[in-house]
Design a protein around this motif. Sequence first.
Motif, PDB file in Angstrom:
ATOM      1  N   GLY A 286      71.230  41.225   2.114  1.00 59.82           N
ATOM      2  CA  GLY A 286      72.355  41.636   2.962  1.00 59.82           C
ATOM      3  C   GLY A 286      73.370  40.535   3.158  1.00 59.82           C
ATOM      4  O   GLY A 286      73.062  39.346   3.053  1.00 59.82           O
ATOM      5  N   ILE A 287      74.591  40.916   3.481  1.00 59.62           N
ATOM      6  CA  ILE A 287      75.666  39.929   3.614  1.00 59.62           C
ATOM      7  C   ILE A 287      75.465  39.030   4.836  1.00 59.62           C
ATOM      8  O   ILE A 287      75.695  37.819   4.766  1.00 59.62           O
ATOM      9  CB  ILE A 287      77.054  40.614   3.651  1.00 59.62           C
ATOM     10  N   GLU A 288      75.024  39.574   5.967  1.00 55.95           N
ATOM     11  CA  GLU A 288      74.825  38.731   7.141  1.00 55.95           C
ATOM     12  C   GLU A 288      73.706  37.727   6.899  1.00 55.95           C
ATOM     13  O   GLU A 288      73.797  36.562   7.301  1.00 55.95           O
ATOM     14  CB  GLU A 288      74.536  39.574   8.382  1.00 55.95           C
ATOM     15  N   GLN A 289      72.637  38.164   6.209  1.00 50.72           N
ATOM     16  CA  GLN A 289      71.558  37.247   5.848  1.00 50.72           C
ATOM     17  C   GLN A 289      72.090  36.118   4.968  1.00 50.72           C
ATOM     18  O   GLN A 289      71.738  34.945   5.149  1.00 50.72           O
ATOM     19  CB  GLN A 289      70.468  37.992   5.086  1.00 50.72           C
ATOM     20  N   SER A 290      72.946  36.469   4.012  1.00 51.16           N
ATOM     21  CA  SER A 290      73.493  35.469   3.091  1.00 51.16           C
ATOM     22  C   SER A 290      74.380  34.472   3.810  1.00 51.16           C
ATOM     23  O   SER A 290      74.342  33.266   3.543  1.00 51.16           O
ATOM     24  CB  SER A 290      74.298  36.168   1.979  1.00 51.16           C
ATOM     25  N   ILE A 291      75.187  34.967   4.732  1.00 49.89           N
ATOM     26  CA  ILE A 291      76.092  34.071   5.491  1.00 49.89           C
ATOM     27  C   ILE A 291      75.289  33.114   6.352  1.00 49.89           C
ATOM     28  O   ILE A 291      75.567  31.906   6.400  1.00 49.89           O
ATOM     29  CB  ILE A 291      77.063  34.907   6.342  1.00 49.89           C
ATOM     30  N   ARG A 292      74.286  33.642   7.051  1.00 58.01           N
ATOM     31  CA  ARG A 292      73.455  32.780   7.911  1.00 58.01           C
ATOM     32  C   ARG A 292      72.725  31.729   7.073  1.00 58.01           C
ATOM     33  O   ARG A 292      72.611  30.568   7.473  1.00 58.01           O
ATOM     34  CB  ARG A 292      72.458  33.634   8.693  1.00 58.01           C
ATOM     35  N   ALA A 293      72.225  32.143   5.911  1.00 54.08           N
ATOM     36  CA  ALA A 293      71.512  31.186   5.046  1.00 54.08           C
ATOM     37  C   ALA A 293      72.455  30.080   4.586  1.00 54.08           C
ATOM     38  O   ALA A 293      72.063  28.911   4.484  1.00 54.08           O
ATOM     39  CB  ALA A 293      70.937  31.921   3.834  1.00 54.08           C
ATOM     40  N   ALA A 294      73.715  30.434   4.295  1.00 51.36           N
ATOM     41  CA  ALA A 294      74.691  29.428   3.853  1.00 51.36           C
ATOM     42  C   ALA A 294      74.978  28.428   4.971  1.00 51.36           C
ATOM     43  O   ALA A 294      75.136  27.226   4.718  1.00 51.36           O
ATOM     44  CB  ALA A 294      75.977  30.108   3.409  1.00 51.36           C
ATOM     45  N   LEU A 295      75.045  28.906   6.187  1.00 52.84           N
ATOM     46  CA  LEU A 295      75.334  28.012   7.326  1.00 52.84           C
ATOM     47  C   LEU A 295      74.164  27.094   7.639  1.00 52.84           C
ATOM     48  O   LEU A 295      74.346  26.006   8.166  1.00 52.84           O
ATOM     49  CB  LEU A 295      75.681  28.855   8.566  1.00 52.84           C
ATOM     50  N   GLU A 296      72.948  27.535   7.306  1.00 49.90           N
ATOM     51  CA  GLU A 296      71.757  26.749   7.598  1.00 49.90           C
ATOM     52  C   GLU A 296      71.388  25.800   6.470  1.00 49.90           C
ATOM     53  O   GLU A 296      70.521  24.932   6.651  1.00 49.90           O
ATOM     54  CB  GLU A 296      70.586  27.688   7.871  1.00 49.90           C
ATOM     55  N   ALA A 297      72.018  25.962   5.310  1.00 48.91           N
ATOM     56  CA  ALA A 297      71.658  25.137   4.143  1.00 48.91           C
ATOM     57  C   ALA A 297      72.013  23.669   4.359  1.00 48.91           C
ATOM     58  O   ALA A 297      72.954  23.337   5.068  1.00 48.91           O
ATOM     59  CB  ALA A 297      72.394  25.667   2.918  1.00 48.91           C
TER      60      ALA A 297
END
Length: 297
Positions: A286-297
């Motif tokens: 999902g897009i929200e999952q992807s965005i959150r993962a990018a911010l946490e990387a």
Amino acid sequence: MRIAVTGATGLIGSALGRSLTADGHEVVRFVRREPAGPGEARWDPARGYVDPAGLAGCEAVVHLAGAGVGDHRWTAAYKREIRDSRVKGTAAIAEAVAAMHEPPATLVCGSAVGYYGDTGDRSVDEDAPAGEGFLPEVCVAWEAAAAPARDAGVRTVYARTGLVVAAEGGAWGKLFPIFKAGIGGRLGNGRQYWSHISMHDEIAALRHIIDTPALTGPVNLTAPEPLTNREVTAAMGRVLHRPAVFAVPAPVMRVVLGEFAQDVLGSQRVRPARLLESGFVFRYPGIEQSIRAALEA
């Protein structure tokens, strides 16, 4: 395994190198300057030169080098650089691999969902034909340049990547600061589809391709369900807790971006049929999952 990577300092190449090295694989990074150590090898794509010693003993080559599509305005000179950096570089790698007495088993050649052109609301997978326009023409020539390796019996895969959700670079790297400032919003009418993929899944998919002998030819590296630009920008606003009410009208984008605007405003509804059929499991579909993962990387 011993794996050669071109474009190893780029957004995807550097992340792939870190992932492979962390799991104990030996990564040979091809560079245009003099090598700084045993983990690097020299190549000159413009001249068609590839140091064969860098390829020796490699089980796979992942070729990701190419000039950034959105890095500069599309002048005639820069369009030529976009095309030549991909076609000449791919031809150099493919010919070097084909000339080896014991070539790598696999060549993963970077490509892009730009191959399909503007698909509108129509969902496409790897069986769809090439679209029309500059980027589809580049992608067709880019993939065709790998023919020497394929004809030599090397399993050749064209990794057609979508928009990678990453905070540190690429198209999304430019979006995050805008949305964090509270001035993000849809582009044009927002109805165009964006085929995205999280950075984690992009790297996992490339490694899955290396490890899956049944995969050959084009493979789309995109999340299972593409979303419209309006849906993506709304998700960015929710995750970042910022308004996403601004919009950039299409005429303004054409003035700012020139010819590249038609691709930003175009719609690409691309599905990863072959990845899913081969058993690949997305960690962040999902897009929200992807965005959150990018911010946490």
